[in-house]
Enzyme design. Sequence first.
Site, PDB file in Angstrom:
ATOM      1  N   LYS A  16       2.567  -3.418   6.729  1.00  0.00           N
ATOM      2  CA  LYS A  16       2.909  -3.450   5.299  1.00  0.00           C
ATOM      3  C   LYS A  16       4.402  -3.181   5.099  1.00  0.00           C
ATOM      4  O   LYS A  16       5.084  -3.828   4.309  1.00  0.00           O
ATOM      5  CB  LYS A  16       2.083  -2.434   4.515  1.00  0.00           C
ATOM      6  CG  LYS A  16       0.616  -2.808   4.371  1.00  0.00           C
ATOM      7  CD  LYS A  16       0.424  -4.126   3.621  1.00  0.00           C
ATOM      8  CE  LYS A  16      -1.032  -4.494   3.491  1.00  0.00           C
ATOM      9  NZ  LYS A  16      -1.224  -5.827   2.891  1.00  0.00           N
ATOM     10  N   SER A  64       0.824  -1.204   0.000  1.00  0.00           N
ATOM     11  CA  SER A  64       0.000   0.000   0.000  1.00  0.00           C
ATOM     12  C   SER A  64       0.854   1.247   0.000  1.00  0.00           C
ATOM     13  O   SER A  64       1.962   1.262   0.545  1.00  0.00           O
ATOM     14  CB  SER A  64      -0.873  -0.005   1.263  1.00  0.00           C
ATOM     15  OG  SER A  64      -1.432   1.257   1.472  1.00  0.00           O
ATOM     16  N   TYR A  99      -1.425  -0.811  10.952  1.00  0.00           N
ATOM     17  CA  TYR A  99      -1.699  -1.416   9.630  1.00  0.00           C
ATOM     18  C   TYR A  99      -0.574  -1.048   8.659  1.00  0.00           C
ATOM     19  O   TYR A  99       0.038  -1.920   8.045  1.00  0.00           O
ATOM     20  CB  TYR A  99      -3.047  -0.926   9.090  1.00  0.00           C
ATOM     21  CG  TYR A  99      -3.163  -1.108   7.593  1.00  0.00           C
ATOM     22  CD1 TYR A  99      -2.986  -0.026   6.720  1.00  0.00           C
ATOM     23  CD2 TYR A  99      -3.406  -2.359   7.043  1.00  0.00           C
ATOM     24  CE1 TYR A  99      -3.059  -0.195   5.349  1.00  0.00           C
ATOM     25  CE2 TYR A  99      -3.475  -2.537   5.666  1.00  0.00           C
ATOM     26  CZ  TYR A  99      -3.296  -1.444   4.829  1.00  0.00           C
ATOM     27  OH  TYR A  99      -3.356  -1.629   3.466  1.00  0.00           O
TER      28      TYR A  99
END
Length: 343
Positions: A155, A126, A151
């Site tokens: 990643k 992302s 989050y």
Amino acid sequence: MAKKILVTGGTGYIGSHTVVELQQAGYEVVIIDNLSNSNADVLEGITRITGKRPLFDKLDCKDMDALKALFRKHHFDGIIHFAASKAVGESVQKPLLYYRNNLVSLINLLELMPEHNVKGMVFSSSCTVYGEPDSNPIDENAPIKPAASPYGNTKQINEEIIRDFIHSGAPVMSIILRYFNPIGAHPSAEIGELPLGVPQNLVPYITQTGIGIREQLSVFGNDYNTPDGSCIRDFINVVDLAKAHVKAIERMLNNQSDEPVEIFNLGTGTGLSVLELIALFEKVSGKPLNYKIVGRREGDIEQIWANPGKANKVLGWKAEISVEDTMASAWKWQLRLREKGVM
Ligand code: WQD
């Protein structure tokens, strides 16, 4: 013999659209998903589009024994790994769930690949890894900033795990795809974004407000340093995004990669503000949207959009579908959900 691809998280939003494009490109697909944030009904939608029902196992990638059994049952030429928890806000409330789920799932898959001769993994990453960019548009050489949420941090760590594993000599390759903001639905309206519960992301909240499921959209801030004060994002059509995964798989399986780990930003290259997207929705739906400006949301980036030049040139991929057509597809999907009584 068709190449066989394992798609983890394949009943999810981006995963299901990618399964459609893989099947239509001639690949055999096996989906695994723990259905924690998606519904197996998606398999019917995929089958109605492609005429081929993908193989499906309800399976959690944290369950190593179940994964071992799966890899004994199938030989996979490649893996596309989508399965992960992905709500920014939730990750702040439940960091251990995010670290365990997003890190252990990846480690389990990587560990099994060499002994089962799986050539490589396309990894779903992302633009969150960039944090607040110093300038836009942003290319793959932009600095990785401290993550704004657990989050985003998972990643970043995932990407490092992949790089370190391959650097250690593991005979596998990887293509890391950094998505900007995926939106919209398949033009058939057979599949689309179907968040369970109250939507965290902007577009499903817009369409659910448009159809009356939600009372009013809250716009998180219009006091940013942008032309209309609202945040700017690079909204990319989910089918365009899915097609990029097929390109990445082809590149990997045909040994076209220049290096064992390649990274691509997947965006349109154009920034659009939240208020501009709302205006587009009103245009395509033909109805005013009920929204109000509220305070900023913690962790939001002010503005970020991609320089997709590397994906255009090296991957041979380019976003084709306009944001207007994309918003129309999102609205058509929401209307179909109401017709079907789903919501
Ligand atoms: C977009 C803009 C909000 C909801 C995240 C992840 C990213 C990817 C996509 C998984 C922001 C505003 C939103 C609302 C609003 N996740 N907004 N009202 O945060 O850019 O990206 O989701 O793949 O990795 O970081 O997406 O859709 O939540 O927000 O005003 O009800 O819309 O403030 O400016 P985001 P988003």
